[in-house]
Every structure is written in C-alpha cells, then in structure tokens.
Scaffold this motif. Structure first.
Motif, PDB file in Angstrom:
ATOM      1  N   TRP A  51      26.999  40.903  32.279  1.00 53.99           N
ATOM      2  CA  TRP A  51      27.103  42.313  32.660  1.00 53.99           C
ATOM      3  C   TRP A  51      28.563  42.711  32.900  1.00 53.99           C
ATOM      4  N   ARG A  52      29.340  41.808  33.469  1.00 54.15           N
ATOM      5  CA  ARG A  52      30.755  42.111  33.689  1.00 54.15           C
ATOM      6  C   ARG A  52      31.530  42.178  32.366  1.00 54.15           C
ATOM      7  N   SER A  53      30.961  41.628  31.310  1.00 56.09           N
ATOM      8  CA  SER A  53      31.626  41.660  30.012  1.00 56.09           C
ATOM      9  C   SER A  53      31.302  42.923  29.214  1.00 56.09           C
ATOM     10  N   VAL A  54      30.237  43.642  29.599  1.00 54.83           N
ATOM     11  CA  VAL A  54      29.822  44.814  28.812  1.00 54.83           C
ATOM     12  C   VAL A  54      29.803  46.111  29.602  1.00 54.83           C
ATOM     13  N   PHE A  55      29.745  46.040  30.926  1.00 59.60           N
ATOM     14  CA  PHE A  55      29.633  47.267  31.719  1.00 59.60           C
ATOM     15  C   PHE A  55      30.815  48.194  31.482  1.00 59.60           C
ATOM     16  N   ARG A  56      30.527  49.465  31.356  1.00 68.81           N
ATOM     17  CA  ARG A  56      31.577  50.466  31.129  1.00 68.81           C
ATOM     18  C   ARG A  56      31.000  51.861  31.324  1.00 68.81           C
ATOM     19  N   ARG A  57      31.882  52.813  31.394  1.00 68.11           N
ATOM     20  CA  ARG A  57      31.522  54.219  31.303  1.00 68.11           C
ATOM     21  C   ARG A  57      32.013  54.750  29.968  1.00 68.11           C
ATOM     22  N   PRO A  58      31.267  55.696  29.341  1.00 68.36           N
ATOM     23  CA  PRO A  58      30.038  56.351  29.801  1.00 68.36           C
ATOM     24  C   PRO A  58      28.863  55.363  29.907  1.00 68.36           C
ATOM     25  N   LEU A  59      27.953  55.663  30.816  1.00 68.91           N
ATOM     26  CA  LEU A  59      26.864  54.750  31.091  1.00 68.91           C
ATOM     27  C   LEU A  59      25.799  54.737  30.006  1.00 68.91           C
ATOM     28  N   VAL A  60      25.510  55.879  29.407  1.00 66.28           N
ATOM     29  CA  VAL A  60      24.411  55.924  28.436  1.00 66.28           C
ATOM     30  C   VAL A  60      24.647  54.953  27.272  1.00 66.28           C
ATOM     31  N   PRO A  61      25.779  54.999  26.567  1.00 64.40           N
ATOM     32  CA  PRO A  61      25.970  54.015  25.493  1.00 64.40           C
ATOM     33  C   PRO A  61      26.039  52.578  25.995  1.00 64.40           C
ATOM     34  N   CYS A  62      26.487  52.389  27.221  1.00 62.23           N
ATOM     35  CA  CYS A  62      26.495  51.042  27.803  1.00 62.23           C
ATOM     36  C   CYS A  62      25.071  50.507  27.902  1.00 62.23           C
ATOM     37  N   TYR A  63      24.160  51.325  28.423  1.00 63.90           N
ATOM     38  CA  TYR A  63      22.772  50.882  28.560  1.00 63.90           C
ATOM     39  C   TYR A  63      22.065  50.825  27.210  1.00 63.90           C
ATOM     40  N   GLU A  64      22.466  51.644  26.274  1.00 66.38           N
ATOM     41  CA  GLU A  64      21.889  51.534  24.932  1.00 66.38           C
ATOM     42  C   GLU A  64      22.261  50.204  24.303  1.00 66.38           C
ATOM     43  N   ASP A 178      37.830  49.685  34.406  1.00 67.69           N
ATOM     44  CA  ASP A 178      38.896  50.290  33.604  1.00 67.69           C
ATOM     45  C   ASP A 178      38.924  51.810  33.693  1.00 67.69           C
ATOM     46  N   ASP A 179      37.787  52.425  33.992  1.00 69.01           N
ATOM     47  CA  ASP A 179      37.782  53.884  34.137  1.00 69.01           C
ATOM     48  C   ASP A 179      38.637  54.327  35.307  1.00 69.01           C
ATOM     49  N   ARG A 203      39.289  42.197  31.044  1.00 71.35           N
ATOM     50  CA  ARG A 203      39.096  43.590  30.649  1.00 71.35           C
ATOM     51  C   ARG A 203      39.938  44.517  31.526  1.00 71.35           C
ATOM     52  N   LEU A 204      40.056  44.189  32.800  1.00 67.54           N
ATOM     53  CA  LEU A 204      40.917  44.971  33.687  1.00 67.54           C
ATOM     54  C   LEU A 204      42.375  44.848  33.250  1.00 67.54           C
ATOM     55  N   GLU A 205      42.798  43.630  32.950  1.00 69.94           N
ATOM     56  CA  GLU A 205      44.191  43.411  32.563  1.00 69.94           C
ATOM     57  C   GLU A 205      44.528  44.129  31.260  1.00 69.94           C
ATOM     58  N   ALA A 206      43.539  44.314  30.402  1.00 70.93           N
ATOM     59  CA  ALA A 206      43.769  45.007  29.127  1.00 70.93           C
ATOM     60  C   ALA A 206      44.158  46.467  29.315  1.00 70.93           C
ATOM     61  N   THR A 207      43.928  47.029  30.505  1.00 74.20           N
ATOM     62  CA  THR A 207      44.316  48.415  30.767  1.00 74.20           C
ATOM     63  C   THR A 207      45.823  48.559  30.941  1.00 74.20           C
ATOM     64  N   GLY A 208      46.512  47.457  31.237  1.00 79.02           N
ATOM     65  CA  GLY A 208      47.939  47.519  31.528  1.00 79.02           C
ATOM     66  C   GLY A 208      48.244  47.755  32.994  1.00 79.02           C
ATOM     67  N   ALA A 209      47.220  48.054  33.787  1.00 75.09           N
ATOM     68  CA  ALA A 209      47.416  48.228  35.227  1.00 75.09           C
ATOM     69  C   ALA A 209      47.477  46.858  35.895  1.00 75.09           C
ATOM     70  N   PRO A 210      48.201  46.737  36.999  1.00 79.45           N
ATOM     71  CA  PRO A 210      48.208  45.465  37.725  1.00 79.45           C
ATOM     72  C   PRO A 210      46.824  45.154  38.273  1.00 79.45           C
ATOM     73  N   VAL A 211      46.483  43.879  38.314  1.00 85.48           N
ATOM     74  CA  VAL A 211      45.171  43.427  38.777  1.00 85.48           C
ATOM     75  C   VAL A 211      45.376  42.379  39.867  1.00 85.48           C
ATOM     76  N   VAL A 212      44.656  42.535  40.972  1.00 82.84           N
ATOM     77  CA  VAL A 212      44.738  41.587  42.079  1.00 82.84           C
ATOM     78  C   VAL A 212      43.334  41.127  42.445  1.00 82.84           C
ATOM     79  N   ASP A 213      43.247  40.181  43.383  1.00 78.79           N
ATOM     80  CA  ASP A 213      41.970  39.543  43.686  1.00 78.79           C
ATOM     81  C   ASP A 213      41.111  40.289  44.694  1.00 78.79           C
ATOM     82  N   SER A 214      41.695  41.194  45.469  1.00 79.88           N
ATOM     83  CA  SER A 214      40.945  41.793  46.570  1.00 79.88           C
ATOM     84  C   SER A 214      41.648  43.044  47.072  1.00 79.88           C
ATOM     85  N   PRO A 215      40.949  43.864  47.871  1.00 79.97           N
ATOM     86  CA  PRO A 215      41.617  44.998  48.519  1.00 79.97           C
ATOM     87  C   PRO A 215      42.783  44.568  49.406  1.00 79.97           C
TER      88      PRO A 215
END
Length: 225
Positions: A51-64, A178-179, A203-215
C-alpha cells in the motif's frame, strides 16, 4: 540530519502540520480500512509495504488500480463507506506519533507558530484534535472543507494561509506523502516530508523535498540540530 540547505531556516517562522500519518500514527487503521474495501470488492487483502508503494492522490485512480477495475460514482461512494466505517472502528487504537505533543511545544517555545491542515473531513478532524488535547497549539485547524477537481491539498493550503494572512515564503508544510510536497510548491511554501505515513521513503525522496524519519527530526532539521 535532513539536507535542508535549500531552506533559509531563519526565515521559516510557521509550520503547517499534516495530521494522518504525521502527527497521528494511524497507518494500521488505514490499512485495515483499505482491506475492508478489498473484501467488499472481492480483492485479496494487501500488506502495508504494497500500500505504501501505490497510495497516492487523486484517490479514485489509486483505488481503481488497487481493485483492478474502473469505478462508477455509486461504487466510489461504496468505497468511501467501507473505508470510513472500518477506519472509525480502529481510530480509538491510534496513538499520537512518537514525540507528539512535545515537538509542538518545542517549536512554539522557540517563537514559532504552527497550524494544522488535513485532507480528512473538517467535521471529523476538529473534535479529534481537541480530544487529543492539541487544539491550543495551532493558530488554525482546517480539514477538507470543499471538493477539488484534482483531489490535492494545494488549493486547501492556499486558502489555509490566506485565512491567516501568512506569507507562504516563511512556511514549511510537514507531511507524509508526495501531495504535501506538491501542495507546498504550488502555494509558494517549503516542504519537509516525514517517512512515518502511507508513502514509501523512496517515493518521498523522488519529490526533491528533504525527507526525515519523524516530526521530531523535522523540527530538529529546521533548527539546525
């Protein structure tokens, strides 16, 4: 420490926090709800890694993609009913993410302001935040108040900041998909992503934004710690 060199940290004065998967540790409730949808549509259950490999927005095509078929409007309403019912059954088991609310005290204690913006329904979100004793930390709390064609947080973020009179250049949106990065970019704000939610780290890193482990790591990075 995350690479936040592209941020001028001294100019970041306001955090917009995401809720699900960021401040609230609800991945297991989300997965249970997804599998309730799968059961209702005759699909085998899925694991979190998938699920973490496919989840995305928009939700409808994700669930399709998940269900392997297109969905008519009434069928999508059925997906939403199944999901919401199961999620609410598991909601009481969802704790705050590690380090919350201390990390909120940390940011405000050093003079920063913060607000909360979620794509969860507004009427669902506000009492939930209040029940967790967090409302006082935020200058504004917004859930999804209106539908958008793209099913993105971008339009909601623009409104959220406009309502507070906040310059987006001094804002960082901290979220788990990523949204969130896309919304921040379109609104003229900064993004910092946490790998605690429903989207795999690569997938998060592919956005180019920095990614960390926690708040906690996110606020540490913003403070240069």
């Amino acid at each position: 420490m995350a690479d936040t060199t592209f941020l001028d940290r001294k100019d970041i004065t306001h955090i917009v926090w995401d809720w699900n998967g960021t401040l609230l540790d609800d991945n297991h409730a989300n997965l249970a709800a997804v599998n309730a949808v799968c059961a209702g549509f005759g699909r085998a259950p899925v694991e979190m890694e998938y699920w973490r490999s496919v989840f995305r927005r928009p939700l409808v095509p994700c669930y399709e993609e998940l269900l392997g078929r297109s969905l008519e409007a009434d069928e999508w309403e059925g997906v939403e009913r199944l999901y919401d019912s199961s999620y609410l059954e598991h909601l009481h088991t969802c704790a705050l993410t590690d380090g919350v609310p201390d990390v909120l005290h940390d940011w405000s204690g050093h003079g920063g302001t913060q607000s909360l913006l979620s794509m969860a329904g507004h009427d669902h979100l506000v009492p939930l935040v209040a029940e967790r004793g967090l409302s006082e930390h935020f200058t504004r709390i917004d859930g999804r108040r209106f539908a958008t064609e793209r099913d993105s947080k971008a339009e909601h973020l623009v409104r959220h900041l406009d309502q507070q009179g906040i310059d987006p250049a001094g804002v960082v949106l901290i979220g788990d998909i990523d949204d969130d990065a896309r919304a921040a970019h379109e609104a003229g704000a900064n993004a910092l992503l946490v790998a605690t939610g429903l989207m795999a780290r690569d997938r998060l890193e592919a956005t180019g934004a920095p990614v960390v482990d926690s708040p906690v790591a996110a606020v540490d990075a913003l403070r240069g710690r």
